[in-house]
Design an enzyme around this catalytic site. Sequence first.
Site, PDB file in Angstrom:
ATOM      1  CB  SER A  61       6.042  -3.786   2.043  1.00 44.99           C
ATOM      2  OG  SER A  61       6.230  -4.940   2.846  1.00 44.99           O
ATOM      3  CG  ASP A 108       6.182   0.885   1.009  1.00 42.80           C
ATOM      4  OD1 ASP A 108       6.312   1.939   0.385  1.00 42.80           O
ATOM      5  OD2 ASP A 108       7.068   0.423   1.771  1.00 42.80           O
ATOM      6  CG  HIS A 109       8.329   0.651  -2.813  1.00 46.13           C
ATOM      7  ND1 HIS A 109       8.973   1.561  -3.608  1.00 46.13           N
ATOM      8  CD2 HIS A 109       8.680   0.943  -1.538  1.00 46.13           C
ATOM      9  CE1 HIS A 109       9.702   2.365  -2.859  1.00 46.13           C
ATOM     10  NE2 HIS A 109       9.543   2.019  -1.588  1.00 46.13           N
ATOM     11  CG  ASP A 143       8.515   1.759  -7.254  1.00 43.05           C
ATOM     12  OD1 ASP A 143       8.914   2.339  -8.287  1.00 43.05           O
ATOM     13  OD2 ASP A 143       9.273   1.367  -6.352  1.00 43.05           O
ATOM     14  CD  GLU A 173      10.538   4.693  -6.086  1.00 40.37           C
ATOM     15  OE1 GLU A 173       9.972   4.432  -5.004  1.00 40.37           O
ATOM     16  OE2 GLU A 173      11.570   4.120  -6.458  1.00 40.37           O
ATOM     17  CD  GLU A 181      11.415  -0.547  -4.285  1.00 43.39           C
ATOM     18  OE1 GLU A 181      12.012   0.463  -3.891  1.00 43.39           O
ATOM     19  OE2 GLU A 181      10.823  -0.579  -5.357  1.00 43.39           O
ATOM     20  CG  HIS A 225      14.164   1.203   0.456  1.00 42.12           C
ATOM     21  ND1 HIS A 225      13.785   0.761  -0.781  1.00 42.12           N
ATOM     22  CD2 HIS A 225      13.222   2.097   0.844  1.00 42.12           C
ATOM     23  CE1 HIS A 225      12.653   1.356  -1.125  1.00 42.12           C
ATOM     24  NE2 HIS A 225      12.291   2.177  -0.171  1.00 42.12           N
ATOM     25  CG  HIS A 264      10.116   6.040  -0.794  1.00 43.12           C
ATOM     26  ND1 HIS A 264       9.548   4.789  -0.649  1.00 43.12           N
ATOM     27  CD2 HIS A 264       9.130   6.844  -1.251  1.00 43.12           C
ATOM     28  CE1 HIS A 264       8.286   4.840  -1.023  1.00 43.12           C
ATOM     29  NE2 HIS A 264       8.001   6.080  -1.402  1.00 43.12           N
ATOM     30  N   GLY A 265      13.038   5.889   2.293  1.00 40.63           N
ATOM     31  CA  GLY A 265      14.310   5.580   2.955  1.00 40.63           C
ATOM     32  C   GLY A 265      14.633   6.550   4.075  1.00 40.63           C
ATOM     33  N   GLY A 266      13.645   6.837   4.915  1.00 41.42           N
ATOM     34  CA  GLY A 266      13.853   7.810   6.001  1.00 41.42           C
ATOM     35  C   GLY A 266      14.822   7.345   7.080  1.00 41.42           C
ATOM     36  CB  SER A 267      15.812   3.981   8.331  1.00 36.35           C
ATOM     37  OG  SER A 267      14.537   3.514   8.648  1.00 36.35           O
ATOM     38  CG  ASN A 286       7.737   5.805   2.936  1.00 32.25           C
ATOM     39  OD1 ASN A 286       6.788   6.514   3.227  1.00 32.25           O
ATOM     40  ND2 ASN A 286       7.812   5.145   1.788  1.00 32.25           N
ATOM     41  CG  ASP A 288      10.362  -1.087   7.004  1.00 30.06           C
ATOM     42  OD1 ASP A 288       9.977  -1.492   8.124  1.00 30.06           O
ATOM     43  OD2 ASP A 288      10.461  -1.837   6.024  1.00 30.06           O
ATOM     44  CB  THR A 289      15.702   0.160   8.086  1.00 32.76           C
ATOM     45  OG1 THR A 289      15.387  -0.161   6.727  1.00 32.76           O
ATOM     46  CG2 THR A 289      16.892  -0.654   8.529  1.00 32.76           C
TER      47      THR A 289
HETATM   48  O1  LIG Z   1      11.044   3.845   2.081  1.00 33.90           O
HETATM   49  C1  LIG Z   1      10.729   3.003   2.898  1.00 33.90           C
HETATM   50  C2  LIG Z   1       9.567   2.138   2.665  1.00 33.90           C
HETATM   51  O2  LIG Z   1       9.019   2.349   1.408  1.00 33.90           O
HETATM   52  C3  LIG Z   1      11.457   2.817   4.192  1.00 33.90           C
HETATM   53  O3  LIG Z   1      12.831   2.965   4.023  1.00 33.90           O
HETATM   54  P1  LIG Z   1      13.810   2.683   5.280  1.00 33.90           P
HETATM   55  O4  LIG Z   1      13.661   1.237   5.608  1.00 33.90           O
HETATM   56  O5  LIG Z   1      15.188   3.033   4.784  1.00 33.90           O
HETATM   57  O6  LIG Z   1      13.352   3.552   6.392  1.00 33.90           O
HETATM   58  O1  LIG Z   2      10.476  -0.989   0.399  1.00 33.66           O
HETATM   59  C1  LIG Z   2      10.738  -0.636   1.513  1.00 33.66           C
HETATM   60  C2  LIG Z   2      10.143  -1.073   2.758  1.00 33.66           C
HETATM   61  O2  LIG Z   2      11.162  -1.034   3.710  1.00 33.66           O
HETATM   62  C3  LIG Z   2       9.463  -2.420   2.683  1.00 33.66           C
HETATM   63  O3  LIG Z   2      10.331  -3.442   2.925  1.00 33.66           O
HETATM   64  P1  LIG Z   2       9.893  -4.991   2.756  1.00 33.66           P
HETATM   65  O4  LIG Z   2       9.626  -5.228   1.308  1.00 33.66           O
HETATM   66  O5  LIG Z   2      11.111  -5.694   3.273  1.00 33.66           O
HETATM   67  O6  LIG Z   2       8.685  -5.200   3.622  1.00 33.66           O
HETATM   68 ZN   LIG Z   3      10.395   3.018  -0.092  1.00 29.55          ZN
HETATM   69 ZN   LIG Z   4      11.196   1.924  -6.297  1.00 30.24          ZN
END
Ligand SMILES: O=C(CO)COP(=O)(O)O
Ligand SMILES: O=C[C@H](O)COP(=O)(O)O
Ligand SMILES: [Zn+2]
Ligand SMILES: [Zn+2]
Length: 358
Positions: A61, A108-109, A143, A173, A181, A225, A264-267, A286, A288-289
Amino acid sequence: MGVLDVVPAGVVDGKDVYKLFDYCRENHFAIPAFNVTSSSVANAAMEAARDAKSPVILQVSQGGAAFFAGKGLANDKQQASIAGAVAAANHVRAVAESYGIPVVLHSDHCAKKLLPWFDGMLEADEANFAKEGKPLFSSHMLDLSEETKEENIETCLKYLPRMAKIGVWLEMEIGITGGEEDGVNNENVDNASLYTQPEDIWDIYRQFSEVTPNFSIAAGFGNVHGVYKPGNVSLQPDLLRKHQDYVREQLKSDKELPVFLVFHGGSGSEKHEITTAVKNGVVKMNVDTDTQFAYLEGIRDFVLNKKDYLMSQVGNPEGADKPNKKQYDPRVWVREGEKTMSKRCKIAFEDLLSAGQL
Ligand SMILES: O=C(CO)COP(=O)(O)O
Ligand SMILES: O=C[C@H](O)COP(=O)(O)O
Ligand SMILES: [Zn+2]
Ligand SMILES: [Zn+2]
């Protein structure tokens, strides 16, 4: 027949990115994309991919890239985010092949206000292409989902020919991802804008296809996210089928899933939501969290369990003169975070059915 019969190990670019995603689509699996903020986090994801026999996507990111370069650097003109993205890419390029897995290297974004970051990365890709015949990154995301659809598409179309020329894939996106984000708070956005309409997907598909087949769409289906209390998020991956059907009808194609989609936001997502998304043409999800938390777990538990060995350099329960170097060496406690993160990555490979596909 497996992924390695289609693309080689190491960072993939150009036509190989298409071949890889096309192989995912044909074989009904998707690849997880993990956000990486250091070489240690990137290595944990690659190690997990190797052990799961899966390809992997590593992404930075804008904030993660700045962290990669060092939080002590100024970033008023995105200079740290550019330098950090280049550093991350070079690190992954140097070691990916040793793990024996194909790696898609992605950013990423990138919102409108962050376009100078995008410009810097693309210049680095072009410089690398001029020298070595390949870009630095496999793929980048734009994005502009907070802008009008017209401006969003127009901005992508401005960059797309440049990217296509050097073999860089574009992820765009449409429809907003909720939650947070890059410091932008989307927690209270209008619910309807979280769900993309099929006509919008067709508008994008039609115009981008005139330039290149190398693009994917992160279409909103309620994605958020972060991880929140159960019931907060209403994911509707069934909606993705409508996009595929609409585009297929317009094209009069017999291809079941003409559009490459991104989740996006797979967590925190449920297994059945992931399965439905993949069935409907998601080739990248994706995470991340959840991997952030997983990386912490190993370190947290190590520090709590070894507390009496970590309060001074010399002296522990085994004796006042016993040294503690073996415990406070970062290779010991950071490694514990890598191990727990790798375990969470393994779950993603299994959920997306990419495990065992090499
Ligand atoms: O979409 C993401 C990064 O672009 C990750 O989302 P999460 O943090 O919800 O897994
Ligand atoms: O946008 C989503 C990702 O989880 C990136 O997060 P971040 O901007 O905190 O690195
Ligand atoms: Zn994302
Ligand atoms: Zn976005």
